[in-house]
Design a protein around this motif. Structure first.
Motif, short mmCIF file in Angstrom:
data_model
loop_
_atom_site.label_atom_id
_atom_site.label_comp_id
_atom_site.label_asym_id
_atom_site.label_seq_id
_atom_site.Cartn_x
_atom_site.Cartn_y
_atom_site.Cartn_z
N THR A 125 0.83 -1.21 0.00
CA THR A 125 0.00 0.00 0.00
C THR A 125 0.86 1.25 0.00
OG1 THR A 125 -1.79 1.16 1.14
CG2 THR A 125 -0.15 0.07 2.52
N GLY A 126 0.32 2.29 -0.60
CA GLY A 126 1.02 3.57 -0.60
C GLY A 126 0.31 4.58 0.29
N ASP A 127 -0.89 4.19 0.80
CA ASP A 127 -1.67 5.10 1.65
C ASP A 127 -1.14 5.07 3.06
OD1 ASP A 127 -3.22 5.55 -0.59
OD2 ASP A 127 -4.67 3.97 -0.05
N LEU A 128 -1.22 6.21 3.71
CA LEU A 128 -0.81 6.31 5.10
C LEU A 128 -2.04 6.12 5.98
CD1 LEU A 128 1.62 9.38 4.96
CD2 LEU A 128 2.18 6.94 4.95
N GLY A 129 -2.03 5.10 6.88
CA GLY A 129 -3.16 4.82 7.76
C GLY A 129 -3.25 5.83 8.87
N SER A 130 -4.46 5.85 9.54
CA SER A 130 -4.69 6.80 10.63
C SER A 130 -5.02 6.12 11.96
CB SER A 130 -5.84 7.74 10.25
OG SER A 130 -7.03 6.98 10.02
N LYS A 131 -5.20 4.80 11.95
CA LYS A 131 -5.52 4.09 13.19
C LYS A 131 -4.93 2.68 13.14
CE LYS A 131 -9.94 2.25 11.56
NZ LYS A 131 -11.37 2.07 11.89
N ALA A 132 -4.87 2.08 14.31
CA ALA A 132 -4.30 0.73 14.42
C ALA A 132 -5.23 -0.29 13.77
CB ALA A 132 -4.08 0.37 15.89
N SER A 133 -4.66 -1.42 13.42
CA SER A 133 -5.43 -2.50 12.77
C SER A 133 -6.50 -3.03 13.73
CB SER A 133 -4.50 -3.63 12.35
OG SER A 133 -3.50 -3.16 11.48
N ASP A 134 -7.60 -3.50 13.14
CA ASP A 134 -8.71 -3.99 13.97
C ASP A 134 -8.30 -5.21 14.81
OD1 ASP A 134 -10.30 -2.01 12.95
OD2 ASP A 134 -11.16 -3.28 11.37
N TYR A 135 -7.54 -6.13 14.19
CA TYR A 135 -7.17 -7.35 14.92
C TYR A 135 -6.35 -7.01 16.16
CZ TYR A 135 -2.15 -7.53 13.86
OH TYR A 135 -0.81 -7.30 13.84
N LEU A 136 -5.49 -5.95 16.03
CA LEU A 136 -4.63 -5.58 17.16
C LEU A 136 -5.44 -4.89 18.26
CD1 LEU A 136 -1.62 -5.79 17.90
CD2 LEU A 136 -1.43 -3.39 17.32
N VAL A 137 -6.43 -4.09 17.83
CA VAL A 137 -7.31 -3.45 18.81
C VAL A 137 -8.03 -4.52 19.63
CG1 VAL A 137 -9.31 -1.95 19.12
CG2 VAL A 137 -7.54 -1.35 17.44
#
Length: 755
Positions: A575-587
């Protein structure tokens, strides 16, 4: 001339040979003359021999004639004298004949009278001899009749004595009579008959004893039990005047219990029936119930017959067979799993030993056997309590015990020694920290100790020996049976973290209760723990081992749960997009860890801290492996940014203090390797890393050049493949050269480090 000499020599030899043959014929018996004559005819000069023989015969005839002529006159005179005597002899003969005829005529009547007298005297002599012989034979016949009468009435021992007198005293006096010879021939048969009859009576006795051995043994053991109870009464009650109980009264105290187990046996073969005795009569002993006269008779008879050893061997062999038959244990006795049955068996053996001891028999081997049975009893107890513990642990809800009233609170306190001032002050309803299996297990351990104590009763053991036996058996219960039961529960596949936490709490309280078990054993054995050679209880070790196993299982279970969440990770490494939150599985994973560590509030602080640190380290290691795994061949800076957000979530969880007791940033150190690696790549701070590498104050001290090179290679491949026109852009070309330069320098660091 020579021929003439040779002829003369041969003629002389022939003449000498013929002379020898003639002498041999004269001196040899006629029947043996054949070989001599054959030697004549075998030669060639038999004609000359016949001439010599004729000459010899004529010579002998002349000698005979001379001898007859010399004695002829005497012969004639003798004949004349004989003729004269013959006439006189004839006259004498006639006179004798006449005289004999007259004598015969005159003595005829006298001869008849003398013949009659002779017959009378012969009869008189025969009668007298007969009377004498009858006087000799009559005692023999009387003794023989007496012998038969004794045998008929089965008085075998007197019959044997009579037979001895008959054989050695009476029969030798009349041994020449035919009937005596018959008696003598019958004596061995009579002896054998007496021997067989006495042996038959003995066999009947043994058969009767075998049939009534239960009745006899019951009576003997009953009396031994009564005597033992009487001794206990005497020891327990003061002997004061009229209050002192009589022996008869003491016996009747326990009659009801004993007689309830005493089957009625029929009266047979001289076996008395004790229940039929009058109440005021003394109860006969077991030996009084048996008539041993057949044994003694047979013993005496075999002793007289010189076969005492044969009798003793046979009797002992038969009694040994009967003993084995009576005492033969069931075939499955070695597999008995009921401790109550083993305890009943022990009580019977003790009573049996006491009974034998009353009759003077040695019983040391029986008590030695009881010590061996004690080991079997201990094993059956352990098997039984294994099932009890298994049921307790399987049925437990692994939740703290709730109490809603003072009565319920005191009930739990009465079952388990627990003291907590803070819990006592709390209002109802409230909860004990442990679950129900704690008081149940504690009480079952005490029940096991009581069961061990029951077996030691009446074994004549010292208090120290009883204490040692109980402690050793209890140690086996704790270290083997209870330990295995706890380990099985801990290792169950479906065991949850809540159950493991409760097990740790429970074993902690059980460990603290071991000192009360020590006091409990001391109180029932009266042997102080400080006594030399006193065995110590190993319960503390057992519960510590179980707690450690549960702790390890918690760590393993937490790591497995973390692995299950990580399997849900689905990163887009390109991916080239910058995420804004942690992954769901980790949450979700962090939420699970928070709720889990909230349950750890009742655990010892060290256990909770170790579990939390172990989980964080495992999570950090797994995330690092996820980033570096070979299947991820390419990744972009955008993917690293998303991964960085997840690591920041983990660091936030570590900073929040999910488990109290950690110093500042201690838990965050679990993610330090990931943090420094991500900061290095996101900030692209290679100059600092390469310049400070190897120094203690290096900013990226935890970044391994091999790890950095691996991750850099994944980004280099991405730049080359995804930027087809990078070679026409100056910035991209510069970045690519920088990556190649950094990679080259990292390889140099790795090479120098290995060298």
């Amino acid at each position: 001339m020579e021929r003439v000499k040779m002829a003369e020599a041969e003629s002389l030899e022939t003449a000498a040979e013929h002379e020898r043959i003639l002498r041999e014929i004269e001196s040899t018996d006629t029947a043996c003359i054949g070989p001599t004559l054959r030697s004549v005819y075998d030669g060639e000069e038999h004609g000359r021999f016949m001439e010599k023989l004729e000459t010899r015969i004529r010579n002998h005839d002349r000698e005979i004639e001379k001898m007859c002529n010399f004695h002829y006159q005497g012969f004639v005179d003798s004949i004349t004298e004989l003729l004269k005597v013959r006439g006189e002899a004839q006259k004498l003969k006639n006179q004798v004949t006449d005289t004999n005829r007259k004598l015969q005529h005159e003595g005829k009547e006298l001869v008849i009278a003398m013949e009659e007298l002779k017959q009378c005297r012969l009869q008189q002599r025969n009668i007298s001899a007969t009377v004498d012989k009858l006087m000799l034979c009559l005692p023999v016949l009387e003794m023989y009749s007496k012998l038969r009468e004794q045998m008929k009435t089965k008085r075998h021992y007197p019959a044997l004595k009579t037979l001895e007198h008959l054989e050695h005293t009476y029969l030798p006096q009349v041994s020449h009579y035919r009937f005596c010879k018959v008696m003598v021939d019958n004596i061995p048969k009579l002896r054998e008959e007496i021997k067989d009859v006495s042996m038959s009576d003995l066999k009947d006795f043994l058969e009767s004893i075998r049939k009534h051995s239960d009745k006899i043994g019951e009576t003997a053991m009953k009396q031994a039990q009564q005597q033992r109870n009487l001794d206990n009464i005497i020891l327990q009650q003061p002997r004061i005047g009229s209050k002192r109980k009589s022996k008869k009264e003491a016996y009747t105290i326990f009659d009801t219990e004993i007689e309830s187990t005493s089957p009625k046996s029929e009266q047979d073969s001289g076996i008395l029936d004790v229940e039929d005795e009058e109440d005021d009569e003394e109860v006969p002993g077991a030996q009084d119930l048996v008539d041993f006269s057949p044994v003694y008779r047979c013993l005496h008879i075999y002793s007289v017959l010189g076969a005492r050893e044969t009798f003793e061997n046979y009797y002992r062999k038969q009694r040994r067979k009967q003993a084995r038959l009576v005492l033969q244990p069931p075939s499955n006795m070695s597999y008995c799993s009921d401790p109550n049955l083993v305890l009943d068996l022990k009580n019977l053996i003790v009573l049996f030993a006491d009974t034998l001891q009353v009759y003077g028999f040695p019983v040391n081997q029986l008590f030695d056997m009881l010590l061996e049975i004690r080991d079997q009893y201990s094993e059956t107890l352990l098997k039984k309590w294994s099932g009890i513990f298994r049921n307790i642990l399987d049925s437990d809800n692994y939740s703290p015990i709730p109490v809603t009233s003072e009565e319920m609170y005191k009930k739990v306190i009465g079952q388990f020694p627990f003291q907590d001032a803070e819990l006592e002050k709390q209002p109802f309803p409230k909860k004990f920290p442990f679950s129900e299996f704690v008081p149940k297990v504690y009480n079952q351990i005490k029940e096991f100790i009581y069961a061990c104590l029951k077996f030691s009763e009446d074994l004549h053991l010292s208090s120290t020996e009883v204490d040692d036996m109980i402690r050793k058996s209890t140690n086996l219960l704790l270290t083997r049976t209870l330990s295995n039961s706890l380990q099985n529960v801990i290792k169950r596949k479906n065991i949850g973290l809540t159950e493991l936490v409760q097990i740790i709490i429970n074993t902690t309280h059980l460990e603290k209760s071991c000192k009360y078990l020590e006091e409990f054993i001391t109180n029932i054995t009266n042997v102080l723990p400080e006594t030399v050679h006193t065995t110590k209880l190993y319960g503390t070790t057992t519960f510590k081992d179980a707690r450690h196993a549960a702790e390890e299982e918690i760590y393993t279970n937490l790591n497995q749960k973390i692995d299950q969440f990580l399997q849900l990770a689905d990163y887009d490494w390109m991916t080239g997009d910058l995420g804004s939150k942690a992954s769901d599985y980790l949450v979700d994973l962090i939420a699970f860890l928070r709720s889990t560590f909230a349950v750890f509030t009742h655990l010892p602080g060290k256990v909770a801290q170790t579990a939390c640190m172990s989980a964080c380290k495992h999570l950090a290691t797994s995330l690092m492996q996820l980033l570096l795994e070979a299947e991820v061949r390419q990744l972009t800076l955008g993917a690293l940014q998303q991964f960085n957000l997840d690591v920041r979530e983990c660091e936030q969880f570590a900073r929040s203090g999910p488990v109290p007791g950690f110093q500042e940033d201690t838990l965050q150190l679990a993610f330090i390797d990931l943090r420094q690696l991500l900061d290095l790549f996101i900030q692209w701070d290679w100059s600092t890393y390469l310049a400070d590498y190897g120094q203690p104050t290096c900013k990226y001290l935890r970044v391994n050049p091999v790890t950095a090179l691996t991750l850099l290679e994944k980004m280099k491949d991405t730049s080359r493949k995804n930027n087809m026109f990078a070679q026409f852009r100056k910035n991209e070309r510069d970045k690519q050269k920088l990556i190649d330069t950094v990679a080259k320098q990292l390889r140099g660091l790795i090479s120098s480090h290995h060298s």
